[in-house]
Design a protein around this motif. Structure first.
Motif, PDB file in Angstrom:
ATOM      1  N   THR A 164      11.064  63.423-140.169  1.00 15.47           N
ATOM      2  CA  THR A 164      10.903  64.796-139.682  1.00 15.47           C
ATOM      3  C   THR A 164      10.920  65.776-140.844  1.00 15.47           C
ATOM      4  N   GLY A 190      14.862  62.356-125.450  1.00 18.10           N
ATOM      5  CA  GLY A 190      14.704  62.400-126.894  1.00 18.10           C
ATOM      6  C   GLY A 190      15.956  62.943-127.546  1.00 18.10           C
ATOM      7  N   LYS A 211      12.926  68.986-131.464  1.00 11.51           N
ATOM      8  CA  LYS A 211      12.587  68.502-130.126  1.00 11.51           C
ATOM      9  C   LYS A 211      12.463  69.658-129.123  1.00 11.51           C
ATOM     10  N   SER A 231       8.231  69.032-128.130  1.00  8.67           N
ATOM     11  CA  SER A 231       8.600  68.763-129.517  1.00  8.67           C
ATOM     12  C   SER A 231       7.564  69.351-130.472  1.00  8.67           C
ATOM     13  N   HIS A 251       7.402  68.044-133.574  1.00  9.72           N
ATOM     14  CA  HIS A 251       7.063  66.948-134.492  1.00  9.72           C
ATOM     15  C   HIS A 251       7.412  65.631-133.828  1.00  9.72           C
ATOM     16  N   GLU A 252       6.435  64.738-133.741  1.00  6.41           N
ATOM     17  CA  GLU A 252       6.639  63.398-133.201  1.00  6.41           C
ATOM     18  C   GLU A 252       5.769  62.427-133.986  1.00  6.41           C
ATOM     19  N   CYS A 265       6.481  58.798-130.172  1.00  7.77           N
ATOM     20  CA  CYS A 265       7.025  59.267-128.885  1.00  7.77           C
ATOM     21  C   CYS A 265       6.961  58.186-127.814  1.00  7.77           C
ATOM     22  N   THR A 311       1.564  62.349-130.773  1.00  3.44           N
ATOM     23  CA  THR A 311       1.527  62.384-129.310  1.00  3.44           C
ATOM     24  C   THR A 311       0.116  62.329-128.724  1.00  3.44           C
TER      25      THR A 311
END
Length: 338
Positions: free
Chosen positions: A92, A169, A175, A249, A251-252, A255, A276
């Motif tokens: 992240t 999550g 998130k 979110s 940032h993923e 997922c 995602t």
């Protein structure tokens, strides 16, 4: 063939450790040996991982490095002569933590800074999503090995009770559980007065969970439920009780909860960031507009339009099939085979 998996840390519930365990199961089916080691080990994992110092590959073995965090203790692995394969689970960006937990922010910044160096010193580089792989200039992808068995069969009827939004999550700034709380406030004020929100996940720090509880108590008293430490059966029950899965979110890397929701048959609304879009495909409604009022309207549409809900369930099942065990296992074997 022997494949040794190397992790920066091993825990009982985190996605990377679960992935390594699933890979080891496949290796056993293929008749491959090797050991799994980690620089840091949560005592709750038992004997599934050995300390990093126990790593003892033989000539011709392969080292599979799962990269998901700043890992200075793994630098010595790069010096080894054996073939090295790096699989990036993503780190992240630090900007999401500076205002909340500077120590985590520093670790994220160093982790992202260190990643290109580690990748350059490995013979093969891949990501669990094309998004992750592209960050390293690679087009090699091995998705998360998703096993829905613990969630039971897809549900056959809609849940009873008031509309319930679900997000699963880690409780962390990127998130955006804070936006989900504000979203349910908008819904309750605009046509869905009994809307509820369930937030499932472990907090990055206990105090962050308390901050979110305070925000929920101030803006939507009694409408938001927090749940942590769930068993797989308890998690399955939360999906079955959900009217919508909503993820905002920022940032993923992949997922996994999207696939979990698709499997159970929960319609999904998600922000199209990172990995995602490639996981969701055409099976989700994308919350592209940053205006929460627009997302609230998407939620109302997905709650009220039965034909749309049926279409999303059908497409979700197709996405689960896309990430089926067999094809993903074949991608993994192709990555590791010489």
């Amino acid at each position: 063939m022997n494949v040794h998996q190397v992790l920066s840390g091993a825990g009982p519930h985190d996605a990377v450790s679960n992935q390594a365990r699933a890979f080891r199961g496949l290796f056993g089916q293929w008749g491959w040996g090797g050991q799994d080691v980690a620089a840091g080990i949560d005592p709750r994992v038992g004997r599934s991982f050995a300390p990093l110092a126990a790593l003892a590959p033989a000539p011709g073995d392969t080292l599979l490095i799962h990269y998901s965090a700043y890992a200075p203790k793994l630098r010595g692995v790069l010096e080894r002569p054996e073939r090295k394969v790096l699989l990036s689970h993503n780190v992240t960006p630090a900007r999401w933590f500076w205002d909340y937990e500077p120590r985590i922010a520093i670790q994220c910044a160093l982790g992202r800074q260190q990643l290109p160096e580690y990748a350059a010193r490995c013979e093969v580089v891949a990501g669990v999503s094309a998004f992750n792989a592209a960050e390293l200039g690679s087009d090699r992808v091995v998705p998360i090995l998703f096993d829905p068995a613990g969630l039971g069969a897809p549900r056959t009827q809609e849940p009873a009770g008031p509309p319930n939004l679900l997000f699963v999550g880690r409780l962390a700034p990127h998130k955006r559980q804070d936006e989900l709380i504000r979203l349910v406030v908008l819904l309750r004020a605009n046509g869905v007065p009994d809307a509820r929100l369930t937030l499932v996940g472990e907090p990055m720090k206990p105090w962050y969970l308390e901050e979110l509880r305070r925000l929920a108590g101030m803006l939507a008293p009694g409408a938001v439920t927090f749940k942590t430490g769930l068993t797989t059966a308890e998690l399955a029950a939360e999906y079955r009780a959900a009217s919508l899965f909503v993820g905002l979110s920022e940032h993923e890397g992949f997922c996994i909860p999207l696939l979990e929701a698709f499997h159970v048959g929960v319609p999904v609304i998600v922000r199209p960031v990172g990995g995602t879009p490639e996981v969701a495909g055409d099976a989700a409604l994308f919350a592209s507009d940053p205006d929460l009022a627009v997302t609230a309207e998407l939620c109302r549409l997905a709650l009220e339009d039965t034909e749309l809900r049926a279409t999303l369930r059908e497409r979700g099942a197709a996405r689960v099939a896309h990430f089926a065990h067999g094809p993903v296992a074949a991608q993994l074997r192709a990555l590791l085979d010489r």
